[in-house]
Design a protein around this motif. Structure first.
Motif, PDB file in Angstrom:
ATOM      1  N   SER A 531       0.838  -1.188   0.000  1.00 41.51           N
ATOM      2  CA  SER A 531       0.000   0.000   0.000  1.00 41.51           C
ATOM      3  C   SER A 531       0.874   1.239   0.000  1.00 41.51           C
ATOM      4  CB  SER A 531      -0.905   0.014   1.230  1.00 41.51           C
ATOM      5  OG  SER A 531      -1.739  -1.117   1.246  1.00 41.51           O
ATOM      6  N   VAL A 532       0.447   2.254  -0.768  1.00 44.69           N
ATOM      7  CA  VAL A 532       1.177   3.519  -0.825  1.00 44.69           C
ATOM      8  C   VAL A 532       0.175   4.650  -0.699  1.00 44.69           C
ATOM      9  CG1 VAL A 532       3.045   2.579  -2.229  1.00 44.69           C
ATOM     10  CG2 VAL A 532       1.059   3.600  -3.342  1.00 44.69           C
ATOM     11  N   ALA A 533       0.642   5.802  -0.241  1.00 42.54           N
ATOM     12  CA  ALA A 533      -0.193   6.995  -0.104  1.00 42.54           C
ATOM     13  C   ALA A 533       0.188   7.983  -1.195  1.00 42.54           C
ATOM     14  CB  ALA A 533      -0.024   7.626   1.273  1.00 42.54           C
ATOM     15  N   GLU A 534      -0.774   8.800  -1.586  1.00 35.63           N
ATOM     16  CA  GLU A 534      -0.540   9.781  -2.643  1.00 35.63           C
ATOM     17  C   GLU A 534       0.559  10.752  -2.218  1.00 35.63           C
ATOM     18  OE1 GLU A 534      -2.996  13.190  -5.174  1.00 35.63           O
ATOM     19  OE2 GLU A 534      -4.043  11.843  -3.760  1.00 35.63           O
ATOM     20  N   GLY A 535       1.540  10.952  -3.110  1.00 30.09           N
ATOM     21  CA  GLY A 535       2.643  11.866  -2.836  1.00 30.09           C
ATOM     22  C   GLY A 535       3.831  11.237  -2.134  1.00 30.09           C
ATOM     23  N   GLU A 536       3.715   9.968  -1.733  1.00 34.49           N
ATOM     24  CA  GLU A 536       4.805   9.305  -1.003  1.00 34.49           C
ATOM     25  C   GLU A 536       5.960   8.975  -1.957  1.00 34.49           C
ATOM     26  OE1 GLU A 536       5.428   5.401   1.944  1.00 34.49           O
ATOM     27  OE2 GLU A 536       3.515   5.780   0.935  1.00 34.49           O
ATOM     28  N   MET A 537       7.218   9.140  -1.478  1.00 36.59           N
ATOM     29  CA  MET A 537       8.411   8.834  -2.251  1.00 36.59           C
ATOM     30  C   MET A 537       8.926   7.466  -1.806  1.00 36.59           C
ATOM     31  SD  MET A 537       8.860  11.303  -4.343  1.00 36.59           S
ATOM     32  CE  MET A 537      10.507  10.883  -4.909  1.00 36.59           C
ATOM     33  N   LEU A 538       9.247   6.589  -2.774  1.00 38.10           N
ATOM     34  CA  LEU A 538       9.716   5.243  -2.476  1.00 38.10           C
ATOM     35  C   LEU A 538      10.854   4.885  -3.428  1.00 38.10           C
ATOM     36  CD1 LEU A 538       6.218   4.999  -2.641  1.00 38.10           C
ATOM     37  CD2 LEU A 538       6.916   3.281  -0.952  1.00 38.10           C
ATOM     38  N   TYR A 539      11.478   3.709  -3.163  1.00 34.82           N
ATOM     39  CA  TYR A 539      12.594   3.252  -3.973  1.00 34.82           C
ATOM     40  C   TYR A 539      12.113   2.207  -4.966  1.00 34.82           C
ATOM     41  CZ  TYR A 539      15.608   5.569  -0.616  1.00 34.82           C
ATOM     42  OH  TYR A 539      16.216   6.504   0.171  1.00 34.82           O
ATOM     43  N   VAL A 540      12.660   2.273  -6.157  1.00 31.06           N
ATOM     44  CA  VAL A 540      12.332   1.303  -7.192  1.00 31.06           C
ATOM     45  C   VAL A 540      13.430   0.246  -7.213  1.00 31.06           C
ATOM     46  CG1 VAL A 540      11.900   0.931  -9.636  1.00 31.06           C
ATOM     47  CG2 VAL A 540      11.142   3.048  -8.551  1.00 31.06           C
ATOM     48  N   ILE A 541      13.023  -1.039  -7.101  1.00 31.32           N
ATOM     49  CA  ILE A 541      14.010  -2.125  -7.122  1.00 31.32           C
ATOM     50  C   ILE A 541      13.803  -3.037  -8.333  1.00 31.32           C
ATOM     51  CG2 ILE A 541      14.339  -2.104  -4.625  1.00 31.32           C
ATOM     52  CD1 ILE A 541      12.439  -4.406  -4.397  1.00 31.32           C
ATOM     53  N   GLU A 542      12.644  -2.884  -9.025  1.00 26.31           N
ATOM     54  CA  GLU A 542      12.444  -3.674 -10.248  1.00 26.31           C
ATOM     55  C   GLU A 542      11.415  -2.945 -11.098  1.00 26.31           C
ATOM     56  OE1 GLU A 542      10.631  -7.974 -11.651  1.00 26.31           O
ATOM     57  OE2 GLU A 542      11.676  -7.855  -9.709  1.00 26.31           O
ATOM     58  N   GLU A 543      11.783  -2.608 -12.324  1.00 30.78           N
ATOM     59  CA  GLU A 543      10.875  -1.851 -13.166  1.00 30.78           C
ATOM     60  C   GLU A 543       9.844  -2.768 -13.831  1.00 30.78           C
ATOM     61  OE1 GLU A 543      12.719  -0.114 -16.583  1.00 30.78           O
ATOM     62  OE2 GLU A 543      14.307  -1.604 -16.609  1.00 30.78           O
ATOM     63  N   ASP A 544       8.867  -2.139 -14.467  1.00 32.06           N
ATOM     64  CA  ASP A 544       7.769  -2.862 -15.123  1.00 32.06           C
ATOM     65  C   ASP A 544       8.325  -3.724 -16.255  1.00 32.06           C
ATOM     66  OD1 ASP A 544       5.456  -3.774 -16.178  1.00 32.06           O
ATOM     67  OD2 ASP A 544       4.545  -1.814 -16.556  1.00 32.06           O
ATOM     68  N   LYS A 545       7.956  -5.020 -16.235  1.00 27.88           N
ATOM     69  CA  LYS A 545       8.396  -5.958 -17.266  1.00 27.88           C
ATOM     70  C   LYS A 545       7.349  -6.151 -18.365  1.00 27.88           C
ATOM     71  CE  LYS A 545      12.212  -6.853 -15.064  1.00 27.88           C
ATOM     72  NZ  LYS A 545      13.528  -6.404 -15.598  1.00 27.88           N
ATOM     73  N   GLY A 546       6.386  -5.258 -18.414  1.00 25.57           N
ATOM     74  CA  GLY A 546       5.338  -5.394 -19.415  1.00 25.57           C
ATOM     75  C   GLY A 546       4.026  -5.921 -18.864  1.00 25.57           C
ATOM     76  N   ASP A 547       4.005  -6.240 -17.561  1.00 23.24           N
ATOM     77  CA  ASP A 547       2.770  -6.770 -16.964  1.00 23.24           C
ATOM     78  C   ASP A 547       1.987  -5.704 -16.229  1.00 23.24           C
ATOM     79  OD1 ASP A 547       4.501  -6.325 -14.899  1.00 23.24           O
ATOM     80  OD2 ASP A 547       4.425  -8.364 -14.079  1.00 23.24           O
ATOM     81  N   GLY A 548       2.487  -4.435 -16.219  1.00 28.81           N
ATOM     82  CA  GLY A 548       1.751  -3.359 -15.579  1.00 28.81           C
ATOM     83  C   GLY A 548       2.065  -3.175 -14.110  1.00 28.81           C
ATOM     84  N   TRP A 549       3.086  -3.843 -13.562  1.00 30.06           N
ATOM     85  CA  TRP A 549       3.428  -3.755 -12.138  1.00 30.06           C
ATOM     86  C   TRP A 549       4.905  -3.344 -11.983  1.00 30.06           C
ATOM     87  CZ3 TRP A 549      -0.196  -4.396  -8.311  1.00 30.06           C
ATOM     88  CH2 TRP A 549      -1.431  -4.915  -8.704  1.00 30.06           C
ATOM     89  N   THR A 550       5.164  -2.541 -10.985  1.00 29.29           N
ATOM     90  CA  THR A 550       6.518  -2.101 -10.636  1.00 29.29           C
ATOM     91  C   THR A 550       6.798  -2.488  -9.192  1.00 29.29           C
ATOM     92  OG1 THR A 550       6.411  -0.244 -12.176  1.00 29.29           O
ATOM     93  CG2 THR A 550       8.053  -0.111 -10.417  1.00 29.29           C
ATOM     94  N   ARG A 551       7.988  -3.058  -8.956  1.00 31.80           N
ATOM     95  CA  ARG A 551       8.349  -3.486  -7.605  1.00 31.80           C
ATOM     96  C   ARG A 551       9.088  -2.349  -6.903  1.00 31.80           C
ATOM     97  NH1 ARG A 551      11.607  -9.106  -6.244  1.00 31.80           N
ATOM     98  NH2 ARG A 551      11.404  -9.031  -3.958  1.00 31.80           N
ATOM     99  N   ILE A 552       8.583  -2.010  -5.708  1.00 25.04           N
ATOM    100  CA  ILE A 552       9.165  -0.877  -4.968  1.00 25.04           C
ATOM    101  C   ILE A 552       9.491  -1.326  -3.544  1.00 25.04           C
ATOM    102  CG2 ILE A 552       7.892   0.811  -6.349  1.00 25.04           C
ATOM    103  CD1 ILE A 552       5.973   1.100  -3.979  1.00 25.04           C
ATOM    104  N   ARG A 553      10.235  -0.460  -2.840  1.00 21.38           N
ATOM    105  CA  ARG A 553      10.619  -0.741  -1.446  1.00 21.38           C
ATOM    106  C   ARG A 553      10.459   0.524  -0.637  1.00 21.38           C
ATOM    107  NH1 ARG A 553      16.301  -2.781  -1.501  1.00 21.38           N
ATOM    108  NH2 ARG A 553      15.342  -4.793  -1.946  1.00 21.38           N
ATOM    109  N   ARG A 554       9.856   0.328   0.559  1.00 17.42           N
ATOM    110  CA  ARG A 554       9.737   1.454   1.500  1.00 17.42           C
ATOM    111  C   ARG A 554      10.899   1.419   2.475  1.00 17.42           C
ATOM    112  NH1 ARG A 554       4.809   0.953   2.885  1.00 17.42           N
ATOM    113  NH2 ARG A 554       3.958   2.718   1.720  1.00 17.42           N
ATOM    114  N   ASN A 555      11.147   0.283   3.050  1.00 11.43           N
ATOM    115  CA  ASN A 555      12.306   0.052   3.906  1.00 11.43           C
ATOM    116  C   ASN A 555      12.693  -1.403   3.744  1.00 11.43           C
ATOM    117  OD1 ASN A 555      10.582  -1.443   5.721  1.00 11.43           O
ATOM    118  ND2 ASN A 555       9.820   0.548   6.431  1.00 11.43           N
ATOM    119  N   GLU A 556      13.644  -1.849   4.550  1.00 14.52           N
ATOM    120  CA  GLU A 556      14.159  -3.204   4.343  1.00 14.52           C
ATOM    121  C   GLU A 556      13.128  -4.270   4.678  1.00 14.52           C
ATOM    122  OE1 GLU A 556      16.399  -3.273   8.698  1.00 14.52           O
ATOM    123  OE2 GLU A 556      17.514  -3.636   6.869  1.00 14.52           O
TER     124      GLU A 556
END
Length: 582
Positions: A531-556
């Motif tokens: 879950s993410v909130a509008e305006g929140e900044m996060l880290y990208v660890i895996e970009e979209d591979k064509g399936d419409g999803w991006t993997r992100i990280r908030r903390n470890e």
């Protein structure tokens, strides 16, 4: 029916002087009584026919009501499973039959309405007029009878008076002659007797004249009565009766015409029912059932022979339902498991029931069913988008009208609603893009997600696969190679959590490749999402591979997938393997 015989009877009776006028009058009175009874019987027949037609109209109306209720009873309910069943040709033909039965009932209502208006209503008014006319004719007849009887009585009185005066005149003449012959009577007595005789003679002459006048008058009245008045009254009664007979005949003809008029329409209804019946296509219905329930799975291959003569060495067909594995105990790895497809006749894993509703991408369904569900979802979202766009266009036109004519309203009052509609349309478009991506994946137009992304976003499928593989392993480890329901249930409930933990513990943390900003709030309700909130900044660890999803990280400890359309990604091409957490 003829009534003119009365005139001939009267003429014949008048030519018979031996009969008295009283006999003729009584006979005429009898004729009136007979005619009165007959005409009353004719009115009773007409009223009986009116009652018959009225009851027939009520039967038609009741029949039409029952037909409509029958058609309504078997009509499919709106937004129900029954309505979906009416896509087959046989059920469509039945629905057409119900609709035609409804029209068929309408024709019976027309029959009832026409019979009521054209027959019952018209005859009821005619009966009232007929009763008044009949009453008037018989009143005139009774009046004529009374008049002739009064004239007869006057004639009889004049006749008796003339007869009495003649007798008195004769007696007075005889008395005068007797007195004149008697020599002992004085001249005064003789003169008195003479004057009395002359007076009586004069009275007799006067009575004679009066009787003669009364007789002539009576004869004239009697002639008019029996040759004019009574025949005219009888003729009017005859015409009245004939009109009644003609009217009831015309009503019977109308009775038949009312039915005949709706026969073409009823025939058309029956033709439509026959046409609907001929449109039933068993091949088409069978194909629709196949399209509705086909799964898209490939049938399993042949099971290889398991040689038990060699100790502890078994070969298991790669095409069987269990996963391929080596000899002895091989620990199943989450990342290396292949997702075996369940054959549709094998009992479904009960774990899916315990996880609640299926995933958003319908990945728990067979391929063909999943494709249909995704297509339905895309079509539904497109309809919602079109609806929102129509509302936006309408509000835009309203705003233009307000700008041109400020007195009609405030143009700024619709800006907020236009902004909401714009946001709704954008969200719906993002949803469409997401579901179209899944649909393209199912149809083979896009490559499937990599296994790592599936593992994070589709834990539901991974658990399913683990349960199936465990079932297969347990079946292999049983002494006789059999498979029992108890073993299946135990395996379903015992999903080895250590395998998942070990898998994640063995993996190295992925390095950051950039940052992203959440454009919208996203509630990650499925496994593998975050879950993410509008305006929140996060880290990208895996970009979209064509399936419409991006993997992100908030903390470890917090990482997962979010829809690519919900974030704005800033990739860092110079990113290193290590990263510092906020």
């Amino acid at each position: 029916m003829e009534f003119s015989f009365a005139r001939r009877d009267i003429v014949r009776l008048l030519k018979q002087p031996s009969r008295s006028i009283c006999g003729i009058t009584d006979q005429t009175e009898d004729q009136f009584d007979n005619l009165e009874k007959h005409t009353q019987w004719g009115i009773d027949v007409l009223e009986k026919y009116i009652k018959f037609v009225k009851e027939r109209a009520e039967i038609e109306l009741s029949y039409a009501k029952q037909l409509r209720n029958l058609s309504k009873k078997y009509q499919p309910k709106k937004n129900s499973k029954e309505e979906e069943e009416y896509r087959y040709t046989s059920t469509k033909a039945f629905l057409a039959t119900l609709n035609e039965i409804n029209d068929y009932a309408g024709q019976h209502e027309v029959i009832s309405e026409n019979m009521t208006s054209l027959i019952t209503g018209e005859l009821t008014r005619y009966v009232q007029e007929l009763k008044q006319e009949r009453k008037s004719h018989f009143h005139d007849g009774r009046k004529a009878q009374q008049h002739i009887e009064t004239c007869w009585k006057q004639l009889e009185a004049s006749k008796r008076r003339f007869e009495r005066d003649c007798k008195e005149a004769d007696r007075a003449q005889q008395y005068f002659e007797k007195m004149d012959a008697d020599i002992n009577v004085t001249k005064a007595d003789v003169e008195k007797a003479r004057q009395q005789a002359q007076l009586r003679h004069q009275m007799a002459e006067d009575s004679k004249a009066e009787y003669s006048s009364t007789l002539q008058k009576f004869n004239s009245e009697q002639h008019d009565h029996y040759y004019t008045h009574i025949p005219n009254i009888f003729q009017k009664i005859q015409e009245m009766e004939e009109r009644r007979i003609v009217r009831i005949g015309e009503s019977m003809k109308t009775f038949a015409e009312v039915d005949r008029q709706v026969i073409p329409i009823i025939g058309k209804c029956l033709d439509e029912i026959t046409k609907a019946a001929e449109s039933v296509d068993h091949k088409s219905d069978s194909q629709m059932v196949i399209e509705a329930f086909k799964s898209g799975f490939e049938p399993p291959g042949d099971i290889d022979f398991e040689d038990f003569t060699q100790p502890m060495k078994r070969t298991i067909s790669e095409s069987s339902l269990s996963n391929s594995r080596g000899d002895g105990k091989s620990e199943p790895k989450f990342g290396s498991k292949s997702k075996g497809k369940l054959w549709p006749f094998i009992k479904k894993n009960k774990l899916s029931l315990k996880l609640g509703a299926g995933p958003e991408d319908f990945s728990n369904l067979p391929p063909e069913q999943r494709r249909k569900k995704l297509q339905q979802k895309v079509d539904e979202l497109n309809r919602d988008i079109q609806k929102e766009m129509d509302q936006r266009d309408a509000l835009t036109k309203m705003k233009d009208v307000y700008i041109k004519n400020p007195q009609m309203g405030d143009a700024a009052s619709v800006d907020h609603r236009l902004a909401e509609l714009g946001q709704n349309i954008e969200k719906l478009r993002l949803e469409v893009q997401k579901f179209e991506g899944w649909l393209a994946e199912v149809e083979g137009r896009l490559p499937p997600r990599n296994e790592q992304a599936r593992r994070q976003s589709g834990l539901y499928e991974a658990q399913n696969t683990s349960a199936v593989n465990s079932c297969a392993q347990d079946r292999e480890s049983s002494p006789d190679g059999s498979y029992t329901e108890e073993q299946s249930q135990e395996t379903e409930m015992k999903v080895p959590a250590t395998d998942f933990d070990d898998e994640f513990d063995d993996e190295e943390p992925l390095p950051t490749i950039g940052t992203c900003k959440a454009l919208y709030t996203f509630e990650g309700q499925n496994e593998g999402t975050i879950s993410v909130a509008e305006g929140e900044m996060l880290y990208v660890i895996e970009e979209d591979k064509g399936d419409g999803w991006t993997r992100i990280r908030r903390n470890e400890d917090e990482e997962g997938y979010v829809p690519t359309s919900y974030v704005e990604v800033y990739l860092d091409k110079n990113a290193k393997g290590a990263m510092t957490y906020i």
